[in-house]
Motif scaffolding. Structure first.
Motif, mmCIF file in Angstrom:
data_model
loop_
_atom_site.group_PDB
_atom_site.id
_atom_site.type_symbol
_atom_site.label_atom_id
_atom_site.label_comp_id
_atom_site.label_asym_id
_atom_site.label_seq_id
_atom_site.Cartn_x
_atom_site.Cartn_y
_atom_site.Cartn_z
ATOM 1 N N THR A 78 -16.172 -81.608 66.841
ATOM 2 C CA THR A 78 -15.505 -80.886 67.920
ATOM 3 C C THR A 78 -16.457 -80.655 69.084
ATOM 4 O OG1 THR A 78 -14.085 -79.764 66.309
ATOM 5 C CG2 THR A 78 -14.247 -78.781 68.501
ATOM 6 N N LEU A 79 -17.669 -80.238 68.775
ATOM 7 C CA LEU A 79 -18.664 -79.991 69.825
ATOM 8 C C LEU A 79 -19.014 -81.283 70.564
ATOM 9 C CD1 LEU A 79 -21.052 -77.498 67.959
ATOM 10 C CD2 LEU A 79 -19.351 -76.962 69.726
ATOM 11 N N ALA A 80 -19.144 -82.387 69.825
ATOM 12 C CA ALA A 80 -19.483 -83.664 70.455
ATOM 13 C C ALA A 80 -18.365 -84.116 71.400
ATOM 14 C CB ALA A 80 -19.732 -84.721 69.384
ATOM 15 N N LEU A 81 -17.123 -83.958 70.979
ATOM 16 C CA LEU A 81 -15.998 -84.363 71.835
ATOM 17 C C LEU A 81 -15.895 -83.455 73.059
ATOM 18 C CD1 LEU A 81 -13.581 -86.089 72.467
ATOM 19 C CD2 LEU A 81 -12.229 -84.765 70.823
ATOM 20 N N PHE A 82 -16.145 -82.183 72.885
ATOM 21 C CA PHE A 82 -16.144 -81.257 74.031
ATOM 22 C C PHE A 82 -17.206 -81.674 75.047
ATOM 23 C CE2 PHE A 82 -17.775 -77.472 76.203
ATOM 24 C CZ PHE A 82 -16.607 -76.926 76.705
ATOM 25 N N ALA A 83 -18.412 -81.976 74.573
ATOM 26 C CA ALA A 83 -19.501 -82.375 75.470
ATOM 27 C C ALA A 83 -19.191 -83.688 76.168
ATOM 28 C CB ALA A 83 -20.804 -82.494 74.679
ATOM 29 N N SER A 105 -9.377 -77.056 79.084
ATOM 30 C CA SER A 105 -8.706 -78.267 78.651
ATOM 31 C C SER A 105 -9.573 -79.058 77.682
ATOM 32 C CB SER A 105 -8.344 -79.135 79.856
ATOM 33 O OG SER A 105 -7.673 -80.316 79.452
ATOM 34 N N ALA A 106 -10.888 -79.114 77.941
ATOM 35 C CA ALA A 106 -11.795 -79.822 77.045
ATOM 36 C C ALA A 106 -11.836 -79.159 75.666
ATOM 37 C CB ALA A 106 -13.196 -79.878 77.653
ATOM 38 N N PHE A 107 -11.821 -77.820 75.650
ATOM 39 C CA PHE A 107 -11.780 -77.099 74.372
ATOM 40 C C PHE A 107 -10.504 -77.428 73.608
ATOM 41 C CE2 PHE A 107 -9.812 -73.340 72.360
ATOM 42 C CZ PHE A 107 -10.655 -73.196 71.271
ATOM 43 N N ASN A 108 -9.380 -77.361 74.300
ATOM 44 C CA ASN A 108 -8.099 -77.621 73.655
ATOM 45 C C ASN A 108 -8.050 -79.036 73.092
ATOM 46 O OD1 ASN A 108 -5.122 -78.768 73.993
ATOM 47 N ND2 ASN A 108 -4.942 -76.558 73.666
ATOM 48 N N THR A 109 -8.486 -80.009 73.873
ATOM 49 C CA THR A 109 -8.432 -81.402 73.442
ATOM 50 C C THR A 109 -9.390 -81.667 72.292
ATOM 51 O OG1 THR A 109 -7.821 -82.069 75.685
ATOM 52 C CG2 THR A 109 -8.639 -83.789 74.201
ATOM 53 N N ALA A 110 -10.597 -81.102 72.364
ATOM 54 C CA ALA A 110 -11.571 -81.301 71.286
ATOM 55 C C ALA A 110 -11.036 -80.750 69.973
ATOM 56 C CB ALA A 110 -12.899 -80.639 71.656
ATOM 57 N N VAL A 111 -10.492 -79.542 70.010
ATOM 58 C CA VAL A 111 -9.917 -78.941 68.804
ATOM 59 C C VAL A 111 -8.708 -79.740 68.343
ATOM 60 C CG1 VAL A 111 -8.675 -76.916 67.941
ATOM 61 C CG2 VAL A 111 -10.773 -76.616 69.269
ATOM 62 N N SER A 112 -7.890 -80.167 69.286
ATOM 63 C CA SER A 112 -6.664 -80.887 68.964
ATOM 64 C C SER A 112 -6.948 -82.162 68.190
ATOM 65 C CB SER A 112 -5.917 -81.208 70.263
ATOM 66 O OG SER A 112 -4.769 -81.976 70.011
ATOM 67 N N PHE A 113 -7.892 -82.964 68.652
ATOM 68 C CA PHE A 113 -8.165 -84.229 67.986
ATOM 69 C C PHE A 113 -8.993 -84.043 66.722
ATOM 70 C CE2 PHE A 113 -6.411 -85.861 71.790
ATOM 71 C CZ PHE A 113 -6.029 -87.171 71.528
ATOM 72 N N THR A 132 -14.389 -91.914 76.957
ATOM 73 C CA THR A 132 -13.873 -90.718 76.288
ATOM 74 C C THR A 132 -12.720 -91.069 75.363
ATOM 75 O OG1 THR A 132 -14.491 -89.382 78.217
ATOM 76 C CG2 THR A 132 -12.951 -88.411 76.660
ATOM 77 N N GLN A 133 -11.861 -91.976 75.811
ATOM 78 C CA GLN A 133 -10.745 -92.389 74.966
ATOM 79 C C GLN A 133 -11.235 -93.058 73.687
ATOM 80 O OE1 GLN A 133 -7.409 -91.932 75.448
ATOM 81 N NE2 GLN A 133 -6.805 -92.330 77.561
ATOM 82 N N MET A 134 -12.263 -93.907 73.809
ATOM 83 C CA MET A 134 -12.724 -94.680 72.642
ATOM 84 C C MET A 134 -13.702 -93.887 71.777
ATOM 85 S SD MET A 134 -13.276 -98.593 73.941
ATOM 86 C CE MET A 134 -14.708 -98.097 74.900
ATOM 87 N N LEU A 135 -14.808 -93.465 72.375
ATOM 88 C CA LEU A 135 -15.867 -92.818 71.610
ATOM 89 C C LEU A 135 -15.471 -91.414 71.185
ATOM 90 C CD1 LEU A 135 -18.755 -93.042 70.539
ATOM 91 C CD2 LEU A 135 -19.575 -92.171 72.733
ATOM 92 N N GLY A 136 -14.624 -90.769 71.976
ATOM 93 C CA GLY A 136 -14.214 -89.411 71.641
ATOM 94 C C GLY A 136 -12.922 -89.361 70.865
ATOM 95 N N THR A 138 -10.579 -91.794 69.910
ATOM 96 C CA THR A 138 -10.300 -92.750 68.845
ATOM 97 C C THR A 138 -11.155 -92.475 67.611
ATOM 98 O OG1 THR A 138 -9.730 -94.419 70.501
ATOM 99 C CG2 THR A 138 -10.161 -95.200 68.275
ATOM 100 N N VAL A 139 -12.416 -92.141 67.807
ATOM 101 C CA VAL A 139 -13.272 -91.810 66.659
ATOM 102 C C VAL A 139 -12.721 -90.605 65.909
ATOM 103 C CG1 VAL A 139 -15.544 -90.910 66.006
ATOM 104 C CG2 VAL A 139 -15.375 -92.853 67.559
ATOM 105 N N GLN A 140 -12.289 -89.589 66.646
ATOM 106 C CA GLN A 140 -11.709 -88.417 65.982
ATOM 107 C C GLN A 140 -10.400 -88.774 65.279
ATOM 108 O OE1 GLN A 140 -12.797 -85.331 65.316
ATOM 109 N NE2 GLN A 140 -14.745 -86.021 66.121
ATOM 110 N N ASN A 141 -9.664 -89.730 65.812
ATOM 111 C CA ASN A 141 -8.463 -90.186 65.114
ATOM 112 C C ASN A 141 -8.799 -90.689 63.708
ATOM 113 O OD1 ASN A 141 -6.718 -89.584 67.200
ATOM 114 N ND2 ASN A 141 -6.570 -91.671 67.952
#
Length: 594
Positions: A78-83, A105-113, A132-136, A138-141
């Protein structure tokens, strides 16, 4: 309901159930450490991952260690995606030069994924860079889906083992879920989607000439400075592109649901053809259905998995067969205006507002029911435009706790918890200590099961109450009255059950909703996973009790009916009042006015 609609639904269910057994058997082999087809190519990579990360694959964990590893891993993700979102303006693979994303918005999206919810309060093509779409995202997916599958496997081992203090190794279960299951399936589906026309490119957005220029009025002033309106002709359009197919594949297979584009699977670059629509729809329920067979295979009784799959399928089919006629019947308001809503050779008829003409009502409703049954959240039609009772079906499916197929792993462990409650209730009726799969279900397991069942309704109802009372919550409502209330209820039902779909009429990309829904997602994911692991640890330490005369068989039609009743009663009792205030009231207004 037309014959065509029935045939589409029947063919979909046939394909889904036909694939459940072979895939479920394969996944059981993966989690039991037995040989698979991919061992020659993937086993060396798996061993390399363990060496580089310092993981001993033979070291097993107690349930507390398993839970700590799960929580720490997801916290760091979550922290990595937020950053990544906050820094995307300074990172590569951003051909459109998109700026950094705001903190809320970054907090919401990081938690969401990270929670496998994939609620999106932003427009992907105007907000997220390719990196962001790929490394953030998609990886969280991948890892959020694998987290749910690992939790399920730990619970299944709790039933399969006796007098044991450990549940396996979280890092091994996570790695094998991704390497042996999610990656191969995603690769196959992504290639199939590219073949159907789903975009996959690192190229920048394209500006193309319109085949039919469009004129629109624009206010301005004339030469004397007086107000005037001029017609402006639009001759070209910018088409958003990107590496979409790879993200779409895992968004469906991992029951994630987050779209590459704002319109999600209604966008022609995400879902261009009827075949791509069928493949994506099939992918939504594929792994959740197959995991039922995996469960039966791992506990040594395939009938147990089929019983749970039967309960899920019966609820799903019943709600599809209710929702399709509700949408096909159309809107009385349009009928009063003389609009022809009857199906014919030249039109699909019914309520086509918010639906793709490419897919029609049957495929749109089938997708809506599947995506909310499966904790997926992707859409190929706008749920906000469904009829009041038609929109209530996906809303109620989420409120059942996302256990009708549900998220990969999370749906099945949620349904198993309901099964524990069902056998507990049956035990009370006959005055006998309940058993499930040879394990005594005692006070500790029931307390943990109560947490799993009651936390989502608590999160949804409290969040909705706060939003309808707070000024910041009411400010996002564009449709006052019962429909606006339903939009808020839908948002918190989606977040509080880790679904991610939206009614779309609520302006939710605000500090209030980004924060409130983010908190709801965290509670709904991890406050359920930890009690589930606690149940698994308690069950693993118990001996297996042979079935006796008073043991309730849990593979029979009677148990399937008991399980369905338990799920339905809990959902109805918790949410009946708010459903009456929202979709039911709106339906009464609709038929009363017209």
């Amino acid at each position: 309901m037309s014959l065509d609609s029935l045939l589409q639904i029947a063919f979909y269910l046939f394909a889904l159930l036909a694939l459940a057994r072979p895939l479920g058997g394969y996944m059981a082999r993966v989690y039991q450490g037995r040989p698979t087809w991919f061992d020659p190519s993937l086993a060396p990579l798996e061993r390399l991952i363990y060496r580089l990360s310092g993981v001993d694959p033979k070291r097993e964990m107690r349930w507390t260690d398993y839970a700590i590893a799960l929580l720490l891993f997801n916290l760091l993700g979550t922290l990595a995606l937020f950053a990544l979102q906050r820094l995307q303006a300074y990172l590569p693979l951003n051909p459109q030069g998109l700026p950094a994303i705001g903190p809320d918005s970054a907090f919401n999206t990081a938690v969401s994924f990270a929670t496998n919810t994939n609620w999106q309060g932003y427009s992907g093509e105007t907000t997220m860079s390719y990196l962001t779409q790929m490394l953030g995202l998609t990886v969280q997916n991948f890892v959020s889906a694998a987290t749910g599958m690992a939790t399920l496997v730990a619970l299944v081992r709790g039933f399969a083992r006796k007098n044991a203090g450990t549940l396996g190794n979280f890092w091994v279960d996570l790695t094998r879920s991704i390497l042996y299951i999610l990656l191969p399936l995603s690769l196959v589906l992504a290639l199939a989607l590219v073949g159907q026309g789903v975009v996959q490119t690192f190229g920048s957005y394209r500006t193309v000439a319109l085949q039919q220029p469009v004129g629109y009025p624009q206010a301005g002033t004339d030469a004397q400075g007086r107000p005037a309106t001029a017609t402006v002709e639009l001759k070209e359009q910018t088409l958003a592109l990107g590496p979409a197919a790879s993200q779409i594949a895992i968004k469906q297979l991992g029951t994630n649901g987050g779209g590459f584009f704002n319109a999600n699977s209604a966008h022609p670059f995400e879902n261009p053809t009827p075949l791509s629509n069928f493949l994506e729809l099939l992918a939504i329920l594929l792994i959740p259905a197959a995991l039922c067979h995996t469960f039966g295979a791992m506990v040594g009784d395939a009938r147990q998995g089929w019983a749970i799959l039967a309960a899920m399928t019966l609820i799903f089919v019943a709600l599809v067969l209710v929702a399709v006629p509700l949408e096909q019947a159309g809107n009385p308001g349009l009928a009063a205006l003389g609009v022809d809503q009857a199906a014919s050779d030249t039109q699909p008829g019914g309520n086509m507002e918010g639906k793709e003409a490419r897919f029609g009502i049957a495929d749109s409703v089938l997708w809506a029911v599947a995506t909310t049954a499966a904790s997926n959240g992707s859409v190929n039609a706008m749920h906000d435009s469904f009829t009041p009772l038609g929109g209530m079906i996906p809303l109620w499916l989420m409120q059942l706790g996302e256990v009708v197929f549900g998220g990969v792993g999370s749906g099945l462990y949620g349904m198993i918890v309901f099964a524990l409650v069902a056998v507990f209730v049956a035990g009370l009726m006959i005055g006998r200590t309940p058993e499930y799969l040879g394990k005594k279900i005692e006070a500790y397991e029931v307390k943990m099961a109560t947490l799993v069942i009651l936390i989502p309704p608590l999160v949804v109802l409290v969040g909705t109450a706060v939003a309808v009372m707070a000024g910041a919550g009411k400010a996002g409502v564009a449709n006052p009255g019962a429909h606006g209330f339903t939009e808020i209820l839908y948002a918190f039902s989606s977040a509080g059950n880790n679904n991610g779909s939206a009614f779309a009429g609520l302006s939710a990309n605000t500090p209030f909703y980004n924060t409130a829904l983010g908190i709801a997602m965290l509670f709904a994911r991890f406050w359920l996973a930890v009690p589930t692991l606690a149940i698994a640890g308690s069950l693993a330490a118990k001996k297996i009790v042979p079935a006796g005369v008073g043991t309730l068989p849990t593979h029979t039609p009677l148990f399937v009916a008991l399980l369905i009743g338990t799920v339905a009663v809990v959902g109805a009792l918790a949410f009946l009042p708010v459903l009456a205030l929202g979709p039911v009231a709106e339906h009464l207004q609709m038929i009363g006015v017209h």
